[in-house]
Design a protein around this motif. Structure first.
Motif, mmCIF file in Angstrom:
data_model
loop_
_atom_site.group_PDB
_atom_site.id
_atom_site.type_symbol
_atom_site.label_atom_id
_atom_site.label_comp_id
_atom_site.label_asym_id
_atom_site.label_seq_id
_atom_site.Cartn_x
_atom_site.Cartn_y
_atom_site.Cartn_z
ATOM 1 N N THR A 25 0.837 -1.214 0.000
ATOM 2 C CA THR A 25 0.000 0.000 0.000
ATOM 3 C C THR A 25 0.867 1.258 0.000
ATOM 4 N N HIS A 57 1.389 -5.479 11.933
ATOM 5 C CA HIS A 57 1.518 -6.337 10.745
ATOM 6 C C HIS A 57 2.086 -7.683 11.167
ATOM 7 N N SER A 171 -4.393 0.728 3.410
ATOM 8 C CA SER A 171 -5.303 -0.411 3.433
ATOM 9 C C SER A 171 -6.734 -0.007 3.797
ATOM 10 N N PRO A 213 -8.911 7.243 14.132
ATOM 11 C CA PRO A 213 -8.476 8.640 14.146
ATOM 12 C C PRO A 213 -7.665 9.038 12.922
HETATM 13 O O1 TXA Z 1 -1.825 0.459 4.347
HETATM 14 C C1 TXA Z 1 -1.730 0.712 5.543
HETATM 15 O O2 TXA Z 1 -2.621 0.447 6.350
HETATM 16 C C2 TXA Z 1 -0.423 1.366 6.022
HETATM 17 C C3 TXA Z 1 0.720 0.380 5.788
HETATM 18 C C4 TXA Z 1 2.032 0.862 6.317
HETATM 19 O O3 TXA Z 1 0.383 -0.877 6.318
HETATM 20 N N1 TXA Z 1 -0.522 1.776 7.373
HETATM 21 C C5 TXA Z 1 -1.304 2.799 7.781
HETATM 22 O O4 TXA Z 1 -1.230 3.068 9.130
HETATM 23 O O5 TXA Z 1 -2.007 3.426 7.032
HETATM 24 P P1 TXA Z 1 -1.782 4.409 9.767
HETATM 25 O O6 TXA Z 1 -1.273 4.411 11.161
HETATM 26 O O7 TXA Z 1 -1.416 5.581 8.957
HETATM 27 O O8 TXA Z 1 -3.315 4.162 9.851
HETATM 28 C C6 TXA Z 1 -3.828 3.309 10.840
HETATM 29 C C7 TXA Z 1 -5.302 3.518 10.986
HETATM 30 C C8 TXA Z 1 -5.621 4.781 11.733
HETATM 31 O O9 TXA Z 1 -6.729 5.411 11.102
HETATM 32 C C9 TXA Z 1 -5.998 4.272 13.110
HETATM 33 O O10 TXA Z 1 -6.832 5.119 13.775
HETATM 34 C C10 TXA Z 1 -6.657 2.954 12.769
HETATM 35 O O11 TXA Z 1 -5.845 2.444 11.760
HETATM 36 N N2 TXA Z 1 -6.660 2.023 13.900
HETATM 37 C C11 TXA Z 1 -5.620 1.370 14.441
HETATM 38 N N3 TXA Z 1 -5.998 0.628 15.496
HETATM 39 C C12 TXA Z 1 -7.322 0.801 15.622
HETATM 40 C C13 TXA Z 1 -8.303 0.310 16.538
HETATM 41 N N4 TXA Z 1 -8.010 -0.522 17.523
HETATM 42 N N5 TXA Z 1 -9.564 0.724 16.363
HETATM 43 C C14 TXA Z 1 -9.890 1.574 15.357
HETATM 44 N N6 TXA Z 1 -9.006 2.073 14.468
HETATM 45 C C15 TXA Z 1 -7.746 1.702 14.605
#
Ligand code: TXA
Ligand code: MG
Length: 309
Positions: A25, A57, A171, A213
């Motif tokens: 991604t 991951h 993703s 968030p």
């Molecule tokens: O494609 C992707 O998902 C990339 C690649 C590096 O894998 N990662 C990514 O991570 O986009 P990030 O941190 O930018 O986005 C993570 C999202 C955030 O919107 C966060 O709030 C949500 O995942 N998230 C994580 N844990 C959560 C939880 N327990 N409940 C609800 N949302 C969660």
């Protein structure tokens, strides 16, 4: 094949360090998800608010099942789409070793089995879940090449270069910890793709509630002001991110997301072209309308937040 560069990244991760790794991604800022200090380092480097949880991951569904409780529908989605650009929110298992910092203190965790061969080699080597948000300072453009990461973090990071990310946007996220699974973040896997596997998926994104968030109103922003649904130049010196064959005249520079209106191609180019246009040579970035269907929903989601000031 494990190269010297992959071995170095595995060693650094085992020492609790943070590195940038390609996924299919976007590039991720990765650290050991079970190590509080490594997770703290990710938040610090990104300048990310600690209430915004990270995705962990893992190498396989088997590994994921050790960390979270999967509902029947979560399992169906995982079996169907993993490895791939889908993140599942599941309830944390009682003895789940994932740092509470990574999950922002929630009783749920975000899990993904990525398909990028380099990320898979690293996951196989480290044998621990890797927390990895997109490898950009919080709020700014996501990186789809190693050079984007280097540009945004300068010399602060070891970056494993895996070329250009094929998908280009983050993703798709589905919350499966609730009775009716809910789409939290649109991505290349669309609601229609997911509904083929779990027909009752809810797509009522609750945009005002910070349950994902990453879904803050202002996000994914270039340095220049970004204007969406543009059909003609408003300001002199604007660059245009075009879509389709009919391009308005008068822009200082034009990059086309997809001449043939192919949304998958447009998603793959989105952040890379925004990085290219986000230059002091221009006064702003205008983006042509993108159809709000299928993958277009995910593209417009990113563009809307990028234009919010
Ligand atoms: O494609 C992707 O998902 C990339 C690649 C590096 O894998 N990662 C990514 O991570 O986009 P990030 O941190 O930018 O986005 C993570 C999202 C955030 O919107 C966060 O709030 C949500 O995942 N998230 C994580 N844990 C959560 C939880 N327990 N409940 C609800 N949302 C969660
Ligand atoms: Mg991000």
């Amino acid at each position: 094949m494990i190269t010297q560069a992959i071995r170095q990244v595995i060693d650094l991760l085992k020492q609790g360090k943070v590195v940038a790794i390609p996924t299919e991604t976007v590039y991720g800022l990765a650290g050991d998800a079970t190590n509080d200090m490594a997770c703290a380092q990710i938040f610090e480097l990104k300048g990310r608010p600690t209430f915004n949880p990270l995705i962990s991951h893992v190498y396989s569904l088997e590994e994921a099942l050790k960390l979270g409780d999967f509902s029947k529908q979560a399992l169906q989605l995982a079996e169907h789409f993993w490895p791939g650009p889908l993140t599942l929110i599941v309830k944390r298992k009682a003895n789940c070793p994932i740092s509470y910092l990574a999950s922002a203190g929630l009783d749920t965790i975000a899990l993904r089995v990525p398909s990028h061969p380099l990320m898979r080699e690293v996951l196989k080597g480290v044998q621990t879940p890797l927390a990895a948000p997109s490898a950009n300072p919080s709020g700014f453009l996501s990186p789809t090449t190693a050079q984007h990461v280097e540009k945004q973090f300068h010399e602060k990071l070891v970056v494993l270069d895996g070329g250009t990310c094929a998908v280009g946007i983050e993703s798709t996220i589905v919350d499966t910890s609730v009775p009716i699974p809910c789409l939290l973040r649109p991505g290349i896997l669309t609601a229609a793709d997911l509904k083929k596997v779990i027909p009752n998926l809810s797509t009522n994104l609750i945009s005002d509630k910070i349950n994902a968030p990453g879904q803050l109103k202002s996000h994914y922003k270039p340095t220049l002001p970004l204007r969406i649904n543009a059909s003609y130049p408003l300001n002199e010196g604007e660059a245009l991110l075009a879509f389709g064959a009919n391009i308005p005249e008068g822009y200082k520079k034009v990059l086309n997301l997809s001449e043939t209106e192919n949304l998958k191609e447009a998603a793959a180019h989105l952040f890379a072209y925004l990085h290219l246009l986000d230059s002091p040579k221009y006064k702003g970035i205008a983006v042509m309308p993108i159809p709000n269907v299928g993958i277009g929903l995910a593209i417009n989601d990113r563009l809307k937040r990028a234009s919010f000031s």
